[in-house]
Scaffold this motif. Structure first.
Motif, PDB file in Angstrom:
ATOM      1  N   TYR A  22       0.836  -1.201   0.000  1.00 23.07           N
ATOM      2  CA  TYR A  22       0.000   0.000   0.000  1.00 23.07           C
ATOM      3  C   TYR A  22       0.873   1.254   0.000  1.00 23.07           C
ATOM      4  O   TYR A  22       0.547   2.258  -0.653  1.00 23.07           O
ATOM      5  CB  TYR A  22      -0.915   0.015   1.221  1.00 23.07           C
ATOM      6  N   ASP A  23       1.974   1.205   0.740  1.00 24.36           N
ATOM      7  CA  ASP A  23       2.890   2.340   0.795  1.00 24.36           C
ATOM      8  C   ASP A  23       3.543   2.565  -0.567  1.00 24.36           C
ATOM      9  O   ASP A  23       3.574   3.689  -1.089  1.00 24.36           O
ATOM     10  CB  ASP A  23       3.958   2.079   1.857  1.00 24.36           C
ATOM     11  N   LYS A  24       4.030   1.501  -1.177  1.00 23.36           N
ATOM     12  CA  LYS A  24       4.696   1.597  -2.470  1.00 23.36           C
ATOM     13  C   LYS A  24       3.741   2.103  -3.542  1.00 23.36           C
ATOM     14  O   LYS A  24       4.129   2.850  -4.447  1.00 23.36           O
ATOM     15  CB  LYS A  24       5.255   0.233  -2.861  1.00 23.36           C
ATOM     16  N   ALA A  25       2.459   1.712  -3.435  1.00 26.88           N
ATOM     17  CA  ALA A  25       1.454   2.133  -4.418  1.00 26.88           C
ATOM     18  C   ALA A  25       0.954   3.548  -4.169  1.00 26.88           C
ATOM     19  O   ALA A  25       0.163   4.079  -4.955  1.00 26.88           O
ATOM     20  CB  ALA A  25       0.280   1.169  -4.399  1.00 26.88           C
ATOM     21  N   GLY A  26       1.396   4.160  -3.080  1.00 30.57           N
ATOM     22  CA  GLY A  26       0.953   5.512  -2.759  1.00 30.57           C
ATOM     23  C   GLY A  26      -0.435   5.566  -2.173  1.00 30.57           C
ATOM     24  O   GLY A  26      -1.049   6.638  -2.100  1.00 30.57           O
ATOM     25  N   LEU A  27      -0.931   4.427  -1.740  1.00 30.05           N
ATOM     26  CA  LEU A  27      -2.285   4.362  -1.207  1.00 30.05           C
ATOM     27  C   LEU A  27      -2.321   4.684   0.285  1.00 30.05           C
ATOM     28  O   LEU A  27      -3.261   5.310   0.784  1.00 30.05           O
ATOM     29  CB  LEU A  27      -2.860   2.961  -1.460  1.00 30.05           C
ATOM     30  N   LEU A  28      -1.304   4.232   0.997  1.00 22.58           N
ATOM     31  CA  LEU A  28      -1.235   4.473   2.444  1.00 22.58           C
ATOM     32  C   LEU A  28       0.234   4.607   2.847  1.00 22.58           C
ATOM     33  O   LEU A  28       0.897   3.597   3.093  1.00 22.58           O
ATOM     34  CB  LEU A  28      -1.889   3.329   3.220  1.00 22.58           C
ATOM     35  N   SER A  29       0.691   5.826   2.892  1.00 20.79           N
ATOM     36  CA  SER A  29       2.076   6.084   3.307  1.00 20.79           C
ATOM     37  C   SER A  29       2.064   6.583   4.743  1.00 20.79           C
ATOM     38  O   SER A  29       1.347   7.547   5.069  1.00 20.79           O
ATOM     39  CB  SER A  29       2.719   7.132   2.404  1.00 20.79           C
ATOM     40  N   PRO A  30       2.806   5.926   5.646  1.00 20.60           N
ATOM     41  CA  PRO A  30       2.799   6.349   7.055  1.00 20.60           C
ATOM     42  C   PRO A  30       3.303   7.782   7.205  1.00 20.60           C
ATOM     43  O   PRO A  30       4.192   8.225   6.477  1.00 20.60           O
ATOM     44  CB  PRO A  30       3.734   5.352   7.724  1.00 20.60           C
ATOM     45  N   PHE A  60     -13.450  -3.631  -4.527  1.00 19.39           N
ATOM     46  CA  PHE A  60     -12.849  -2.579  -5.338  1.00 19.39           C
ATOM     47  C   PHE A  60     -11.368  -2.867  -5.560  1.00 19.39           C
ATOM     48  O   PHE A  60     -10.679  -3.391  -4.676  1.00 19.39           O
ATOM     49  CB  PHE A  60     -12.998  -1.216  -4.652  1.00 19.39           C
ATOM     50  N   SER A  61     -10.876  -2.482  -6.731  1.00 21.81           N
ATOM     51  CA  SER A  61      -9.450  -2.604  -7.008  1.00 21.81           C
ATOM     52  C   SER A  61      -8.700  -1.483  -6.294  1.00 21.81           C
ATOM     53  O   SER A  61      -9.301  -0.482  -5.867  1.00 21.81           O
ATOM     54  CB  SER A  61      -9.190  -2.505  -8.510  1.00 21.81           C
ATOM     55  N   LEU A  62      -7.369  -1.639  -6.163  1.00 15.10           N
ATOM     56  CA  LEU A  62      -6.583  -0.599  -5.518  1.00 15.10           C
ATOM     57  C   LEU A  62      -6.652   0.712  -6.300  1.00 15.10           C
ATOM     58  O   LEU A  62      -6.660   1.799  -5.710  1.00 15.10           O
ATOM     59  CB  LEU A  62      -5.127  -1.051  -5.382  1.00 15.10           C
ATOM     60  N   GLU A  63      -6.727   0.608  -7.632  1.00 16.72           N
ATOM     61  CA  GLU A  63      -6.831   1.818  -8.458  1.00 16.72           C
ATOM     62  C   GLU A  63      -8.144   2.543  -8.180  1.00 16.72           C
ATOM     63  O   GLU A  63      -8.187   3.783  -8.086  1.00 16.72           O
ATOM     64  CB  GLU A  63      -6.731   1.455  -9.943  1.00 16.72           C
ATOM     65  N   GLU A  64      -9.238   1.780  -8.040  1.00 16.80           N
ATOM     66  CA  GLU A  64     -10.534   2.396  -7.752  1.00 16.80           C
ATOM     67  C   GLU A  64     -10.536   3.040  -6.366  1.00 16.80           C
ATOM     68  O   GLU A  64     -11.073   4.133  -6.174  1.00 16.80           O
ATOM     69  CB  GLU A  64     -11.645   1.349  -7.841  1.00 16.80           C
ATOM     70  N   ILE A  65      -9.916   2.354  -5.408  1.00 20.40           N
ATOM     71  CA  ILE A  65      -9.858   2.906  -4.049  1.00 20.40           C
ATOM     72  C   ILE A  65      -9.059   4.200  -4.027  1.00 20.40           C
ATOM     73  O   ILE A  65      -9.443   5.186  -3.379  1.00 20.40           O
ATOM     74  CB  ILE A  65      -9.235   1.878  -3.083  1.00 20.40           C
ATOM     75  N   ALA A  66      -7.945   4.210  -4.758  1.00 19.61           N
ATOM     76  CA  ALA A  66      -7.127   5.427  -4.814  1.00 19.61           C
ATOM     77  C   ALA A  66      -7.932   6.587  -5.379  1.00 19.61           C
ATOM     78  O   ALA A  66      -7.850   7.720  -4.876  1.00 19.61           O
ATOM     79  CB  ALA A  66      -5.883   5.170  -5.657  1.00 19.61           C
ATOM     80  N   ALA A  67      -8.729   6.324  -6.416  1.00 12.17           N
ATOM     81  CA  ALA A  67      -9.541   7.383  -7.022  1.00 12.17           C
ATOM     82  C   ALA A  67     -10.589   7.890  -6.040  1.00 12.17           C
ATOM     83  O   ALA A  67     -10.851   9.101  -5.952  1.00 12.17           O
ATOM     84  CB  ALA A  67     -10.206   6.860  -8.285  1.00 12.17           C
TER      85      ALA A  67
END
Length: 266
Positions: A22-30, A60-67
């Protein structure tokens, strides 16, 4: 208060590798780091993780969640409504498939078990297309006649199958002969063969009034898989399925005076 990646993984029931992803994908960075450089998650990070896991649970896909998380007010409701519709459709489909599986289990538990050699001896070239059987089960799931047919089929012994398939083979030879000799589909010979087919269904599977027989015959023309249960492809001729269908309709008219069953009931 801050939490280590291991602590957060334990809280959330996910793996440390997932959090790293999640961190690498930019979805959840501490939001923090320890003096040693280790990831540290704050309360806002945990709240965001809860949102991510909620949407993941909904498929949902990670891309959809990010959006969604980029602009939750603009995207969340629309995405949730769309997902609700998808899930409702999937639930309905799975319920139908569960009913099919339940009936298949019943047939397997009470039906006749045949070895490949015995199956060929009994059924010959007649094969049962699983996709057609599944569609038929879904289509006629609420039909009392279909349920009766499945129950009676499951109760047939090996000898029953040999007897009914033997008669079906002889009938098929007569049908092919009538067709090849140019007998009219609404002639006496073709209608008698149609009547014999109707009585065969009634004898071995379920009562088959003329109007029901019409619907079965219509399937012969509409779906080649249905007609293949009556005449294997290697024995079929161009125009044979429509010929059989017309013969059934002509025979039904002979029994009902040309009226449909619904007209008679009025």
């Amino acid at each position: 208060m801050s939490y280590s990646v291991g602590q957060v993984a334990d809280f959330a029931g996910v793996t440390v590798r997932t959090l790293h992803h999640y961190d690498k994908a930019g979805l959840l960075s501490p939001t923090g780091r320890s003096h040693a450089g280790y990831r540290l998650y704050g309360e806002a990070d945990l709240a965001r993780l809860q949102q991510i896991l909620f949407y993941r649970e909904l498929g949902f896909s990670l891309e959809e969640i990010a959006a969604i998380l980029r602009d939750p007010e603009a995207n969340a409701l629309e995405h949730l409504r769309a997902r609700q519709r998808q899930l409702s459709a999937e639930i309905a489909r799975l319920r139908q498939l569960a009913e099919v599986a339940e009936r298949a289990i019943e047939v397997q538990q009470t039906g006749v078990s045949l070895s490949p050699q015995e199956r060929f001896e009994v059924f010959g070239e007649i094969t049962f297309d699983l996709s057609y059987a599944t569609q038929a089960e879904l289509k006629w799931a609420h039909s009392a006649g279909h349920r009766e047919a499945m129950a009676r089929a499951a109760a047939h012994t090996k000898e029953d199958w040999r007897q009914l398939m033997g008669r079906a083979t002889a009938w098929r030879a007569e049908l092919l002969a009538a067709f090849d000799q140019g007998e009219p589909s609404d002639g006496e010979r073709a209608m008698d063969l149609a009547e014999e087919h109707r009585l065969h269904i009634a004898r071995w599977f379920t009562s088959c009034p003329p109007d029901m027989h019409r619907r079965i015959a219509d399937d012969f023309v509409a779906d080649p898989r249905a007609f293949a249960l009556v005449v294997p492809p290697s024995q079929q001729r161009p125009g044979l399925a429509p010929y059989m269908c017309k013969a059934v309709h002509a025979n039904a008219g002979r029994h009902t005076g040309g009226r449909t069953e619904s007209q008679e009931d009025r």
